[in-house]
Design a protein around this motif. Sequence first.
Motif, PDB file in Angstrom:
ATOM      1  N   LYS A 266       0.834  -1.212   0.000  1.00 21.31           N
ATOM      2  CA  LYS A 266       0.000   0.000   0.000  1.00 21.31           C
ATOM      3  C   LYS A 266       0.863   1.253   0.000  1.00 21.31           C
ATOM      4  CE  LYS A 266      -2.683  -0.416   3.545  1.00 21.31           C
ATOM      5  NZ  LYS A 266      -3.727  -0.477   4.573  1.00 21.31           N
ATOM      6  N   ILE A 267       1.908   1.240   0.801  1.00 21.63           N
ATOM      7  CA  ILE A 267       2.798   2.404   0.891  1.00 21.63           C
ATOM      8  C   ILE A 267       3.490   2.657  -0.449  1.00 21.63           C
ATOM      9  CG2 ILE A 267       4.960   3.231   1.928  1.00 21.63           C
ATOM     10  CD1 ILE A 267       3.990   1.756   4.544  1.00 21.63           C
ATOM     11  N   LEU A 268       4.022   1.604  -1.053  1.00 18.78           N
ATOM     12  CA  LEU A 268       4.727   1.772  -2.325  1.00 18.78           C
ATOM     13  C   LEU A 268       3.775   2.174  -3.444  1.00 18.78           C
ATOM     14  CD1 LEU A 268       7.368  -1.090  -2.149  1.00 18.78           C
ATOM     15  CD2 LEU A 268       7.695   1.365  -1.770  1.00 18.78           C
ATOM     16  N   ASP A 269       2.558   1.641  -3.449  1.00 20.45           N
ATOM     17  CA  ASP A 269       1.555   2.055  -4.439  1.00 20.45           C
ATOM     18  C   ASP A 269       1.209   3.529  -4.262  1.00 20.45           C
ATOM     19  OD1 ASP A 269       1.453  -0.436  -5.625  1.00 20.45           O
ATOM     20  OD2 ASP A 269      -0.400  -1.053  -4.618  1.00 20.45           O
ATOM     21  N   ALA A 270       1.011   3.932  -3.012  1.00 19.55           N
ATOM     22  CA  ALA A 270       0.681   5.339  -2.735  1.00 19.55           C
ATOM     23  C   ALA A 270       1.837   6.250  -3.145  1.00 19.55           C
ATOM     24  CB  ALA A 270       0.363   5.523  -1.247  1.00 19.55           C
ATOM     25  N   ALA A 271       3.054   5.866  -2.807  1.00 18.05           N
ATOM     26  CA  ALA A 271       4.224   6.681  -3.156  1.00 18.05           C
ATOM     27  C   ALA A 271       4.391   6.770  -4.669  1.00 18.05           C
ATOM     28  CB  ALA A 271       5.479   6.097  -2.506  1.00 18.05           C
ATOM     29  N   ALA A 272       4.235   5.653  -5.369  1.00 19.00           N
ATOM     30  CA  ALA A 272       4.354   5.655  -6.832  1.00 19.00           C
ATOM     31  C   ALA A 272       3.283   6.549  -7.455  1.00 19.00           C
ATOM     32  CB  ALA A 272       4.259   4.235  -7.376  1.00 19.00           C
TER      33      ALA A 272
ATOM     34  N   ALA B 266       3.994   9.830  -9.671  1.00 22.86           N
ATOM     35  CA  ALA B 266       3.435   9.931 -11.016  1.00 22.86           C
ATOM     36  C   ALA B 266       2.650  11.223 -11.214  1.00 22.86           C
ATOM     37  CB  ALA B 266       2.540   8.721 -11.299  1.00 22.86           C
ATOM     38  N   LEU B 267       1.928  11.664 -10.180  1.00 21.91           N
ATOM     39  CA  LEU B 267       1.119  12.884 -10.286  1.00 21.91           C
ATOM     40  C   LEU B 267       1.899  14.168 -10.056  1.00 21.91           C
ATOM     41  CD1 LEU B 267      -2.184  11.863  -8.463  1.00 21.91           C
ATOM     42  CD2 LEU B 267      -1.888  12.392 -10.884  1.00 21.91           C
ATOM     43  N   HIS B 268       2.806  14.141  -9.062  1.00 19.48           N
ATOM     44  CA  HIS B 268       3.449  15.386  -8.622  1.00 19.48           C
ATOM     45  C   HIS B 268       4.966  15.384  -8.736  1.00 19.48           C
ATOM     46  CE1 HIS B 268      -0.481  16.442  -7.076  1.00 19.48           C
ATOM     47  NE2 HIS B 268      -0.512  15.326  -6.387  1.00 19.48           N
ATOM     48  N   GLY B 269       5.536  14.287  -9.215  1.00 12.83           N
ATOM     49  CA  GLY B 269       6.988  14.193  -9.280  1.00 12.83           C
ATOM     50  C   GLY B 269       7.572  13.906  -7.902  1.00 12.83           C
ATOM     51  N   VAL B 270       8.861  13.729  -7.882  1.00 13.32           N
ATOM     52  CA  VAL B 270       9.548  13.413  -6.630  1.00 13.32           C
ATOM     53  C   VAL B 270       9.418  14.560  -5.628  1.00 13.32           C
ATOM     54  CG1 VAL B 270      11.827  12.941  -5.628  1.00 13.32           C
ATOM     55  CG2 VAL B 270      11.140  11.821  -7.721  1.00 13.32           C
ATOM     56  N   GLN B 271       9.329  15.795  -6.122  1.00 14.57           N
ATOM     57  CA  GLN B 271       9.191  16.945  -5.231  1.00 14.57           C
ATOM     58  C   GLN B 271       7.939  16.858  -4.372  1.00 14.57           C
ATOM     59  OE1 GLN B 271       9.540  16.658  -8.432  1.00 14.57           O
ATOM     60  NE2 GLN B 271      10.442  18.443  -9.422  1.00 14.57           N
ATOM     61  N   GLY B 272       6.907  16.202  -4.878  1.00 14.43           N
ATOM     62  CA  GLY B 272       5.661  16.068  -4.144  1.00 14.43           C
ATOM     63  C   GLY B 272       5.629  14.915  -3.166  1.00 14.43           C
ATOM     64  N   LEU B 273       6.718  14.182  -3.085  1.00 20.16           N
ATOM     65  CA  LEU B 273       6.779  13.002  -2.224  1.00 20.16           C
ATOM     66  C   LEU B 273       7.116  13.417  -0.798  1.00 20.16           C
ATOM     67  CD1 LEU B 273       6.596   9.882  -2.456  1.00 20.16           C
ATOM     68  CD2 LEU B 273       9.076   9.879  -2.682  1.00 20.16           C
ATOM     69  N   SER B 274       6.113  13.443   0.064  1.00 21.83           N
ATOM     70  CA  SER B 274       6.356  13.717   1.483  1.00 21.83           C
ATOM     71  C   SER B 274       5.888  12.511   2.282  1.00 21.83           C
ATOM     72  CB  SER B 274       5.631  14.978   1.940  1.00 21.83           C
ATOM     73  OG  SER B 274       4.276  14.712   2.226  1.00 21.83           O
ATOM     74  N   MET B 275       6.583  12.265   3.367  1.00 21.70           N
ATOM     75  CA  MET B 275       6.255  11.098   4.187  1.00 21.70           C
ATOM     76  C   MET B 275       4.819  11.191   4.699  1.00 21.70           C
ATOM     77  SD  MET B 275       8.926   9.168   4.018  1.00 21.70           S
ATOM     78  CE  MET B 275       9.463   8.123   5.357  1.00 21.70           C
ATOM     79  N   ALA B 276       4.390  12.376   5.092  1.00 24.64           N
ATOM     80  CA  ALA B 276       3.044  12.550   5.630  1.00 24.64           C
ATOM     81  C   ALA B 276       1.982  12.257   4.567  1.00 24.64           C
ATOM     82  CB  ALA B 276       2.868  13.967   6.176  1.00 24.64           C
TER      83      ALA B 276
ATOM     84  N   THR C  95       4.881   4.420  11.084  1.00 24.42           N
ATOM     85  CA  THR C  95       5.057   3.162  10.353  1.00 24.42           C
ATOM     86  C   THR C  95       5.959   3.385   9.147  1.00 24.42           C
ATOM     87  OG1 THR C  95       2.886   2.349  11.026  1.00 24.42           O
ATOM     88  CG2 THR C  95       3.839   1.368   9.037  1.00 24.42           C
ATOM     89  N   LEU C  96       5.726   4.485   8.457  1.00 23.10           N
ATOM     90  CA  LEU C  96       6.519   4.811   7.272  1.00 23.10           C
ATOM     91  C   LEU C  96       7.988   5.029   7.645  1.00 23.10           C
ATOM     92  CD1 LEU C  96       5.430   5.094   4.395  1.00 23.10           C
ATOM     93  CD2 LEU C  96       5.511   7.546   4.710  1.00 23.10           C
ATOM     94  N   TYR C  97       8.221   5.803   8.702  1.00 25.76           N
ATOM     95  CA  TYR C  97       9.599   6.075   9.122  1.00 25.76           C
ATOM     96  C   TYR C  97      10.292   4.806   9.628  1.00 25.76           C
ATOM     97  CZ  TYR C  97       9.504  11.091   8.414  1.00 25.76           C
ATOM     98  OH  TYR C  97       9.455  12.333   7.849  1.00 25.76           O
ATOM     99  N   ARG C  98       9.569   3.971  10.367  1.00 25.51           N
ATOM    100  CA  ARG C  98      10.173   2.712  10.837  1.00 25.51           C
ATOM    101  C   ARG C  98      10.521   1.801   9.668  1.00 25.51           C
ATOM    102  NH1 ARG C  98       6.435   3.448  14.711  1.00 25.51           N
ATOM    103  NH2 ARG C  98       4.898   2.089  13.749  1.00 25.51           N
ATOM    104  N   ARG C  99       9.664   1.801   8.664  1.00 25.57           N
ATOM    105  CA  ARG C  99       9.850   0.888   7.528  1.00 25.57           C
ATOM    106  C   ARG C  99      10.921   1.371   6.553  1.00 25.57           C
ATOM    107  NH1 ARG C  99       7.016  -3.831   5.673  1.00 25.57           N
ATOM    108  NH2 ARG C  99       8.429  -4.499   4.069  1.00 25.57           N
ATOM    109  N   PHE C 100      10.946   2.684   6.275  1.00 20.68           N
ATOM    110  CA  PHE C 100      11.808   3.202   5.210  1.00 20.68           C
ATOM    111  C   PHE C 100      12.864   4.198   5.698  1.00 20.68           C
ATOM    112  CE2 PHE C 100       7.818   1.930   3.243  1.00 20.68           C
ATOM    113  CZ  PHE C 100       8.284   1.031   2.302  1.00 20.68           C
ATOM    114  N   GLY C 101      12.754   4.682   6.905  1.00 22.65           N
ATOM    115  CA  GLY C 101      13.741   5.612   7.452  1.00 22.65           C
ATOM    116  C   GLY C 101      13.480   7.055   7.093  1.00 22.65           C
ATOM    117  N   ASP C 102      13.478   7.364   5.811  1.00 25.08           N
ATOM    118  CA  ASP C 102      13.262   8.731   5.349  1.00 25.08           C
ATOM    119  C   ASP C 102      12.855   8.700   3.875  1.00 25.08           C
ATOM    120  OD1 ASP C 102      15.613   8.167   3.977  1.00 25.08           O
ATOM    121  OD2 ASP C 102      16.859   9.485   5.192  1.00 25.08           O
ATOM    122  N   ARG C 103      12.765   9.876   3.260  1.00 27.87           N
ATOM    123  CA  ARG C 103      12.359   9.943   1.846  1.00 27.87           C
ATOM    124  C   ARG C 103      13.311   9.175   0.934  1.00 27.87           C
ATOM    125  NH1 ARG C 103      10.238  14.736  -1.044  1.00 27.87           N
ATOM    126  NH2 ARG C 103      12.377  14.856  -1.766  1.00 27.87           N
TER     127      ARG C 103
END
Length: 187
Positions: free
Chosen positions: A14-20, A24-34, A46-54
Amino acid sequence: MGRERSDASRNRAKILDAAAGIVALHGVQGLSMAEVAAAAGVGVGTLYRRFGDRSGLAYALIDERERAFQSAFIEGPPPLGPGAEPALRIRAFLHALTDRTMAQLDLLLMAETSGTFARFGGAYDAYHAHLTMLVGRLRPELDAACVADALLAPLAAPLLAYRVRECGVGIERVRSALDALLDGILA
């Protein structure tokens, strides 16, 4: 390492689908953990524990394509995979790595610039070992490890992004320069 729990696996997907989707919509600049956490329906912790950071999230998004690329040069058909002469394999590898880098340039740019040595390790080590082996077979008198670094340097995401986006260098010109560098090594 044990198997991932099924709920953890579902959350990861779910996290990777949401991030992708966000990329796709906003580019990497739009990728925020929140925003990713909200879109995936999980807590930010959960996101920070799983992936650490952006950058950790970027690496996870990069991972599937990276695995396919590594499989191609380790066990795929020639000239990228085994069975071709070292010079042909090196050229095929550099061209394929150029394409692979351009395909996820923004994600790689974020991942490679997250820390001083962020580019190194993982995939870089696999590329480096592959090129070191091929250069060593082709020109045993050379310092194959340093030559491998020289061949990989032009494909660092920050440099490639700068050359292509800021300087207007076409990707064919990058490939030609890599070919010329390789031809110099082969001479």
